[in-house]
Design a protein around this motif. Structure first.
Motif, PDB file in Angstrom:
ATOM      1  N   ASN A  93      70.269  27.170 -22.664  1.00 15.31           N
ATOM      2  CA  ASN A  93      70.840  28.110 -23.635  1.00 15.31           C
ATOM      3  C   ASN A  93      69.845  29.175 -24.088  1.00 15.31           C
ATOM      4  O   ASN A  93      70.090  29.867 -25.078  1.00 15.31           O
ATOM      5  CB  ASN A  93      71.372  27.343 -24.851  1.00 15.31           C
ATOM      6  N   ARG A  94      68.741  29.285 -23.356  1.00 14.56           N
ATOM      7  CA  ARG A  94      67.742  30.308 -23.674  1.00 14.56           C
ATOM      8  C   ARG A  94      67.569  31.227 -22.471  1.00 14.56           C
ATOM      9  O   ARG A  94      67.647  30.792 -21.324  1.00 14.56           O
ATOM     10  CB  ARG A  94      66.402  29.678 -24.050  1.00 14.56           C
ATOM     11  N   THR A  95      67.309  32.493 -22.751  1.00 13.19           N
ATOM     12  CA  THR A  95      67.135  33.474 -21.680  1.00 13.19           C
ATOM     13  C   THR A  95      65.829  33.220 -20.932  1.00 13.19           C
ATOM     14  O   THR A  95      64.996  32.404 -21.357  1.00 13.19           O
ATOM     15  CB  THR A  95      67.096  34.890 -22.255  1.00 13.19           C
ATOM     16  N   ALA A  96      65.670  33.944 -19.834  1.00 13.43           N
ATOM     17  CA  ALA A  96      64.420  33.835 -19.083  1.00 13.43           C
ATOM     18  C   ALA A  96      63.230  34.144 -19.985  1.00 13.43           C
ATOM     19  O   ALA A  96      62.231  33.412 -19.989  1.00 13.43           O
ATOM     20  CB  ALA A  96      64.449  34.800 -17.888  1.00 13.43           C
ATOM     21  N   TYR A  97      63.345  35.225 -20.764  1.00  9.56           N
ATOM     22  CA  TYR A  97      62.269  35.589 -21.694  1.00  9.56           C
ATOM     23  C   TYR A  97      62.015  34.455 -22.680  1.00  9.56           C
ATOM     24  O   TYR A  97      60.865  34.059 -22.914  1.00  9.56           O
ATOM     25  CB  TYR A  97      62.648  36.867 -22.443  1.00  9.56           C
ATOM     26  N   GLU A  98      63.074  33.895 -23.246  1.00  7.63           N
ATOM     27  CA  GLU A  98      62.925  32.858 -24.275  1.00  7.63           C
ATOM     28  C   GLU A  98      62.355  31.564 -23.697  1.00  7.63           C
ATOM     29  O   GLU A  98      61.592  30.866 -24.365  1.00  7.63           O
ATOM     30  CB  GLU A  98      64.275  32.599 -24.935  1.00  7.63           C
ATOM     31  N   ASN A  99      62.711  31.230 -22.452  1.00  5.65           N
ATOM     32  CA  ASN A  99      62.147  30.045 -21.808  1.00  5.65           C
ATOM     33  C   ASN A  99      60.637  30.168 -21.666  1.00  5.65           C
ATOM     34  O   ASN A  99      59.903  29.216 -21.915  1.00  5.65           O
ATOM     35  CB  ASN A  99      62.788  29.821 -20.442  1.00  5.65           C
ATOM     36  N   VAL A 100      60.180  31.346 -21.265  1.00  5.09           N
ATOM     37  CA  VAL A 100      58.744  31.559 -21.096  1.00  5.09           C
ATOM     38  C   VAL A 100      58.058  31.643 -22.456  1.00  5.09           C
ATOM     39  O   VAL A 100      56.990  31.056 -22.676  1.00  5.09           O
ATOM     40  CB  VAL A 100      58.482  32.831 -20.262  1.00  5.09           C
ATOM     41  N   ALA A 101      58.679  32.349 -23.386  1.00  2.00           N
ATOM     42  CA  ALA A 101      58.100  32.507 -24.718  1.00  2.00           C
ATOM     43  C   ALA A 101      57.958  31.165 -25.429  1.00  2.00           C
ATOM     44  O   ALA A 101      56.988  30.950 -26.176  1.00  2.00           O
ATOM     45  CB  ALA A 101      58.969  33.446 -25.551  1.00  2.00           C
ATOM     46  N   PHE A 102      58.892  30.252 -25.184  1.00  3.07           N
ATOM     47  CA  PHE A 102      58.861  28.951 -25.862  1.00  3.07           C
ATOM     48  C   PHE A 102      57.579  28.195 -25.529  1.00  3.07           C
ATOM     49  O   PHE A 102      57.008  27.503 -26.379  1.00  3.07           O
ATOM     50  CB  PHE A 102      60.085  28.128 -25.469  1.00  3.07           C
ATOM     51  N   ALA A 103      57.108  28.337 -24.288  1.00  2.00           N
ATOM     52  CA  ALA A 103      55.867  27.668 -23.884  1.00  2.00           C
ATOM     53  C   ALA A 103      54.673  28.181 -24.677  1.00  2.00           C
ATOM     54  O   ALA A 103      53.710  27.444 -24.909  1.00  2.00           O
ATOM     55  CB  ALA A 103      55.627  27.867 -22.387  1.00  2.00           C
ATOM     56  N   MET A 104      54.712  29.441 -25.084  1.00  2.00           N
ATOM     57  CA  MET A 104      53.649  29.996 -25.919  1.00  2.00           C
ATOM     58  C   MET A 104      53.836  29.595 -27.382  1.00  2.00           C
ATOM     59  O   MET A 104      52.873  29.285 -28.085  1.00  2.00           O
ATOM     60  CB  MET A 104      53.608  31.519 -25.793  1.00  2.00           C
ATOM     61  N   PHE A 105      55.077  29.584 -27.830  1.00  2.00           N
ATOM     62  CA  PHE A 105      55.363  29.252 -29.225  1.00  2.00           C
ATOM     63  C   PHE A 105      54.873  27.846 -29.575  1.00  2.00           C
ATOM     64  O   PHE A 105      54.246  27.635 -30.623  1.00  2.00           O
ATOM     65  CB  PHE A 105      56.865  29.376 -29.479  1.00  2.00           C
ATOM     66  N   LEU A 128      61.104  40.885 -14.460  1.00  2.00           N
ATOM     67  CA  LEU A 128      61.111  41.598 -15.733  1.00  2.00           C
ATOM     68  C   LEU A 128      62.502  42.161 -16.027  1.00  2.00           C
ATOM     69  O   LEU A 128      62.942  42.184 -17.188  1.00  2.00           O
ATOM     70  CB  LEU A 128      60.076  42.723 -15.723  1.00  2.00           C
ATOM     71  N   ASP A 129      63.222  42.544 -14.982  1.00  2.00           N
ATOM     72  CA  ASP A 129      64.561  43.103 -15.182  1.00  2.00           C
ATOM     73  C   ASP A 129      65.610  42.036 -15.484  1.00  2.00           C
ATOM     74  O   ASP A 129      66.747  42.348 -15.830  1.00  2.00           O
ATOM     75  CB  ASP A 129      64.993  43.906 -13.956  1.00  2.00           C
ATOM     76  N   LYS A 130      65.238  40.771 -15.367  1.00  2.00           N
ATOM     77  CA  LYS A 130      66.172  39.667 -15.667  1.00  2.00           C
ATOM     78  C   LYS A 130      65.754  38.924 -16.938  1.00  2.00           C
ATOM     79  O   LYS A 130      66.203  37.797 -17.170  1.00  2.00           O
ATOM     80  CB  LYS A 130      66.207  38.684 -14.488  1.00  2.00           C
ATOM     81  N   ALA A 131      64.940  39.555 -17.763  1.00  2.00           N
ATOM     82  CA  ALA A 131      64.402  38.879 -18.950  1.00  2.00           C
ATOM     83  C   ALA A 131      65.504  38.369 -19.868  1.00  2.00           C
ATOM     84  O   ALA A 131      65.353  37.329 -20.513  1.00  2.00           O
ATOM     85  CB  ALA A 131      63.480  39.818 -19.720  1.00  2.00           C
ATOM     86  N   GLY A 132      66.622  39.066 -19.947  1.00  2.12           N
ATOM     87  CA  GLY A 132      67.697  38.690 -20.863  1.00  2.12           C
ATOM     88  C   GLY A 132      68.740  37.768 -20.260  1.00  2.12           C
ATOM     89  O   GLY A 132      69.727  37.435 -20.931  1.00  2.12           O
ATOM     90  N   ALA A 133      68.532  37.322 -19.025  1.00  2.00           N
ATOM     91  CA  ALA A 133      69.528  36.495 -18.350  1.00  2.00           C
ATOM     92  C   ALA A 133      69.343  35.020 -18.672  1.00  2.00           C
ATOM     93  O   ALA A 133      68.215  34.526 -18.778  1.00  2.00           O
ATOM     94  CB  ALA A 133      69.447  36.705 -16.840  1.00  2.00           C
ATOM     95  N   LEU A 134      70.456  34.306 -18.819  1.00  5.88           N
ATOM     96  CA  LEU A 134      70.418  32.856 -18.970  1.00  5.88           C
ATOM     97  C   LEU A 134      70.194  32.206 -17.600  1.00  5.88           C
ATOM     98  O   LEU A 134      70.493  32.814 -16.568  1.00  5.88           O
ATOM     99  CB  LEU A 134      71.734  32.355 -19.562  1.00  5.88           C
ATOM    100  N   PRO A 135      69.686  30.974 -17.568  1.00  2.48           N
ATOM    101  CA  PRO A 135      69.491  30.295 -16.283  1.00  2.48           C
ATOM    102  C   PRO A 135      70.743  30.262 -15.419  1.00  2.48           C
ATOM    103  O   PRO A 135      70.667  30.412 -14.191  1.00  2.48           O
ATOM    104  CB  PRO A 135      69.043  28.892 -16.690  1.00  2.48           C
ATOM    105  N   SER A 136      71.913  30.086 -16.031  1.00  2.00           N
ATOM    106  CA  SER A 136      73.165  30.034 -15.273  1.00  2.00           C
ATOM    107  C   SER A 136      73.500  31.355 -14.602  1.00  2.00           C
ATOM    108  O   SER A 136      74.337  31.406 -13.685  1.00  2.00           O
ATOM    109  CB  SER A 136      74.315  29.614 -16.193  1.00  2.00           C
ATOM    110  N   GLU A 137      72.869  32.428 -15.045  1.00  2.00           N
ATOM    111  CA  GLU A 137      73.099  33.755 -14.474  1.00  2.00           C
ATOM    112  C   GLU A 137      72.069  34.112 -13.408  1.00  2.00           C
ATOM    113  O   GLU A 137      72.109  35.205 -12.858  1.00  2.00           O
ATOM    114  CB  GLU A 137      73.075  34.799 -15.593  1.00  2.00           C
ATOM    115  N   LEU A 138      71.173  33.181 -13.108  1.00  2.00           N
ATOM    116  CA  LEU A 138      70.114  33.411 -12.134  1.00  2.00           C
ATOM    117  C   LEU A 138      70.330  32.542 -10.905  1.00  2.00           C
ATOM    118  O   LEU A 138      70.892  31.448 -10.990  1.00  2.00           O
ATOM    119  CB  LEU A 138      68.749  33.085 -12.751  1.00  2.00           C
ATOM    120  N   SER A 139      69.852  33.009  -9.765  1.00  2.00           N
ATOM    121  CA  SER A 139      69.875  32.189  -8.554  1.00  2.00           C
ATOM    122  C   SER A 139      68.838  31.079  -8.667  1.00  2.00           C
ATOM    123  O   SER A 139      67.988  31.080  -9.571  1.00  2.00           O
ATOM    124  CB  SER A 139      69.562  33.063  -7.331  1.00  2.00           C
TER     125      SER A 139
END
Length: 228
Positions: A93-105, A128-139
């Motif tokens: 339920n987190r975007t690509a950006y949020e998944n990566v950011a969580f590891a820093m948080f 970088l162009d998929k930063a706002g995509a959810l995992p389900s929206e990614l290959s």
């Protein structure tokens, strides 16, 4: 950097996963772990980041005896180690950006540091162009690239990858492996457990073969395989 000294691992059900393993991996190396399913590759990887502890022997990471770490000190070890799994393990339920950011948080970085660093690693993995995509929206390949970005966002000294291309098609698998090679070129020690023999043979890096819980062979680039 990573050293196993006469390490054995016996699980509570009596299964011996590793038996008397001695292995040294230098800082900055790229090492493949190969061998049949059940040989002990994943157990070896889990011992490095202290998901498991040895039954006998010593596991050293950057001079630290990880088997003797107190539980409260384990997170400090893991800040030095990035891990990539076959099944990605992204937060759905987190975007690509949020998944990566969580590891820093969770490691105490400020929002300013997160805003600066996360786009850098997303650009490194080509997403970088998929930063706002959810995992389900990614290959599958894109999800694995997010997982790699998450693993390296905190500048780890070591990157561990356990069957990182196991769920990917051959072309996508090559892209992931090339990304790991680039991360290694930037100075990170990389250890990859894999069944992808075509990739292993093509990249010509050090190969450690595990069979029945033992190191059966250790082959450096350009050197014929030697039995242990």
């Amino acid at each position: 950097m990573i050293e196993f000294i006469n390490v054995s691992k016996v699980y509570p059900n009596g299964v011996t996963a590793l038996q008397d393993v001695s292995l040294h991996i230098d800082r900055g190396e790229f090492v493949f772990l190969v061998g049949p399913s059940g040989a002990g590759k994943s157990t070896l990887v889990r011992l490095i980041y202290r998901e498991e502890t040895p039954t006998r022997g010593i596991v050293l990471v950057d001079g630290l005896n990880v088997g003797r770490l107190r539980r409260r000190d384990v997170p400090f070890l893991r800040r030095q180690i990035g891990v990539v799994f076959q099944d990605f393990k992204l937060l759905p339920n987190r975007t690509a950006y949020e998944n990566v950011a969580f590891a820093m948080f969770v490691t105490g970085h400020t929002q300013r540091q997160i805003r600066r660093r996360v786009p850098e690693v997303l650009e490194l993995v080509g997403l970088l162009d998929k930063a706002g995509a959810l995992p389900s929206e990614l290959s599958g390949g894109e999800q694995q690239r997010v997982a790699v970005a998450r693993a390296v966002v905190n500048h780890p000294k070591i990157l561990l990858a356990d069957e990182p291309t196991g769920n990917l098609d051959p072309e996508t698998a090559w892209g992931i492996m090339e990304l790991l090679v680039e991360i290694n070129r930037r100075g990170t020690t990389v250890v990859v457990a894999t069944h992808a023999h075509n990739i292993v043979n093509a990249l010509k890096r050090r190969v450690v073969r595990i069979e029945a819980g033992r190191v059966a062979a250790d082959q450096s680039p350009g050197v014929q395989e030697r039995a242990i």
